[in-house]
Design a protein around this motif. Structure first.
Motif, mmCIF file in Angstrom:
data_model
loop_
_atom_site.group_PDB
_atom_site.id
_atom_site.type_symbol
_atom_site.label_atom_id
_atom_site.label_comp_id
_atom_site.label_asym_id
_atom_site.label_seq_id
_atom_site.Cartn_x
_atom_site.Cartn_y
_atom_site.Cartn_z
ATOM 1 N N ARG A 79 -26.442 7.134 -1.249
ATOM 2 C CA ARG A 79 -25.944 6.241 -2.293
ATOM 3 C C ARG A 79 -26.652 6.490 -3.626
ATOM 4 N N ASP A 80 -27.933 6.898 -3.571
ATOM 5 C CA ASP A 80 -28.728 7.064 -4.784
ATOM 6 C C ASP A 80 -28.831 8.496 -5.289
ATOM 7 N N SER A 81 -28.759 9.473 -4.374
ATOM 8 C CA SER A 81 -29.052 10.837 -4.808
ATOM 9 C C SER A 81 -28.341 11.887 -3.954
ATOM 10 N N LEU A 82 -28.429 13.101 -4.432
ATOM 11 C CA LEU A 82 -27.946 14.284 -3.738
ATOM 12 C C LEU A 82 -29.164 15.167 -3.505
ATOM 13 N N ILE A 83 -29.429 15.534 -2.266
ATOM 14 C CA ILE A 83 -30.569 16.382 -1.940
ATOM 15 C C ILE A 83 -30.022 17.728 -1.490
ATOM 16 N N ASN A 84 -30.368 18.777 -2.220
ATOM 17 C CA ASN A 84 -29.876 20.113 -1.944
ATOM 18 C C ASN A 84 -31.003 20.958 -1.366
ATOM 19 N N ASN A 85 -31.005 21.151 -0.046
ATOM 20 C CA ASN A 85 -32.009 21.989 0.600
ATOM 21 C C ASN A 85 -31.582 23.443 0.650
ATOM 22 N N ASN A 86 -30.369 23.727 0.256
ATOM 23 C CA ASN A 86 -29.823 25.073 0.375
ATOM 24 C C ASN A 86 -30.411 26.031 -0.652
ATOM 25 N N VAL A 87 -30.438 25.655 -1.893
ATOM 26 C CA VAL A 87 -30.803 26.589 -2.948
ATOM 27 C C VAL A 87 -32.237 26.394 -3.425
ATOM 28 N N ASN A 88 -32.552 25.220 -3.914
ATOM 29 C CA ASN A 88 -33.842 25.050 -4.586
ATOM 30 C C ASN A 88 -34.575 23.769 -4.212
ATOM 31 N N ASP A 89 -34.248 23.179 -3.100
ATOM 32 C CA ASP A 89 -34.909 21.946 -2.653
ATOM 33 C C ASP A 89 -34.902 20.863 -3.720
ATOM 34 N N GLY A 90 -33.817 20.740 -4.428
ATOM 35 C CA GLY A 90 -33.749 19.765 -5.504
ATOM 36 C C GLY A 90 -33.182 18.435 -5.047
ATOM 37 N N GLU A 91 -33.736 17.376 -5.585
ATOM 38 C CA GLU A 91 -33.180 16.041 -5.378
ATOM 39 C C GLU A 91 -32.687 15.554 -6.732
ATOM 40 N N TYR A 92 -31.418 15.206 -6.779
ATOM 41 C CA TYR A 92 -30.797 14.817 -8.033
ATOM 42 C C TYR A 92 -30.264 13.402 -7.914
ATOM 43 N N LYS A 93 -30.670 12.552 -8.812
ATOM 44 C CA LYS A 93 -30.126 11.189 -8.867
ATOM 45 C C LYS A 93 -28.707 11.252 -9.412
ATOM 46 N N TRP A 94 -27.845 10.380 -8.907
ATOM 47 C CA TRP A 94 -26.452 10.384 -9.360
ATOM 48 C C TRP A 94 -26.347 10.051 -10.844
ATOM 49 N N THR A 95 -27.308 9.333 -11.378
ATOM 50 C CA THR A 95 -27.275 9.011 -12.801
ATOM 51 C C THR A 95 -27.603 10.228 -13.670
ATOM 52 N N GLU A 96 -28.284 11.236 -13.099
ATOM 53 C CA GLU A 96 -28.634 12.444 -13.837
ATOM 54 C C GLU A 96 -27.499 13.471 -13.841
ATOM 55 N N ILE A 97 -26.561 13.359 -12.927
ATOM 56 C CA ILE A 97 -25.486 14.333 -12.812
ATOM 57 C C ILE A 97 -24.367 13.955 -13.767
ATOM 58 N N LYS A 98 -24.033 14.887 -14.643
ATOM 59 C CA LYS A 98 -22.988 14.613 -15.632
ATOM 60 C C LYS A 98 -21.644 15.183 -15.216
ATOM 61 N N GLU A 99 -21.657 16.319 -14.505
ATOM 62 C CA GLU A 99 -20.397 16.962 -14.144
ATOM 63 C C GLU A 99 -20.583 17.751 -12.852
ATOM 64 N N ILE A 100 -19.576 17.707 -12.011
ATOM 65 C CA ILE A 100 -19.550 18.506 -10.788
ATOM 66 C C ILE A 100 -18.272 19.329 -10.815
ATOM 67 N N SER A 101 -18.417 20.619 -10.578
ATOM 68 C CA SER A 101 -17.232 21.478 -10.562
ATOM 69 C C SER A 101 -17.214 22.273 -9.262
ATOM 70 N N LEU A 102 -16.024 22.598 -8.826
ATOM 71 C CA LEU A 102 -15.822 23.357 -7.602
ATOM 72 C C LEU A 102 -15.106 24.649 -7.962
ATOM 73 N N LYS A 103 -15.698 25.773 -7.570
ATOM 74 C CA LYS A 103 -15.100 27.066 -7.881
ATOM 75 C C LYS A 103 -14.858 27.813 -6.586
ATOM 76 N N PHE A 104 -13.676 28.384 -6.470
ATOM 77 C CA PHE A 104 -13.330 29.196 -5.319
ATOM 78 C C PHE A 104 -13.485 30.659 -5.691
ATOM 79 N N ILE A 105 -14.110 31.404 -4.811
ATOM 80 C CA ILE A 105 -14.296 32.831 -5.026
ATOM 81 C C ILE A 105 -13.337 33.565 -4.103
ATOM 82 N N HIS A 106 -12.444 34.324 -4.688
ATOM 83 C CA HIS A 106 -11.490 35.100 -3.912
ATOM 84 C C HIS A 106 -11.950 36.539 -3.886
ATOM 85 N N LEU A 107 -12.221 37.049 -2.705
ATOM 86 C CA LEU A 107 -12.695 38.425 -2.579
ATOM 87 C C LEU A 107 -11.557 39.426 -2.664
ATOM 88 N N PHE A 108 -10.378 39.028 -2.202
ATOM 89 C CA PHE A 108 -9.248 39.969 -2.206
ATOM 90 C C PHE A 108 -8.065 39.366 -2.906
#
Length: 108
Positions: A79-108
């Protein structure tokens, strides 16, 4: 009110296939290298160059394997934050996030 957490984990099946792929690439490159290095060293090095790419990707792969084996989540949404253990162990509060984008990578 209870705190709701949604956890996402690495897919173990994907990591198993990646392990098989890495081992096959290393074994194949080693076989080719030792088979032709007496005849032509430059060609042997050329055919074994994918091993360099595997060694560059190895630390990230081992980190993901550690998370899969120890059953630690890669991403935690609360409810308060997003914790990303995948890339850089970052914890981000939802109030700090301004924009979220989703990009699809097509290999072929």
């Amino acid at each position: 009110m209870t705190d709701i957490k949604i956890e996402y984990y690495f897919r173990t099946l994907n990591l198993v296939f990646a392990t098989i792929f890495f081992l096959c690439c290393i074994a194949g490159a080693s076989f080719v290298f030792f088979k032709i290095y007496n005849d032509s060293l430059p060609y042997a090095i050329l055919f074994s160059s994918p091993v360099i790419i595997i060694f560059i990707a190895l630390p990230d792969y081992l980190r993901k394997m550690k998370f899969a084996i120890t059953k630690q989540p890669a991403l935690i949404l609360s409810r308060d934050s997003l914790i990303n253990n995948n890339v850089n162990d970052g914890e981000y509060k939802w109030t700090e996030i301004k924009e979220i984008s989703l990009k699809f990578i097509h290999l072929f």
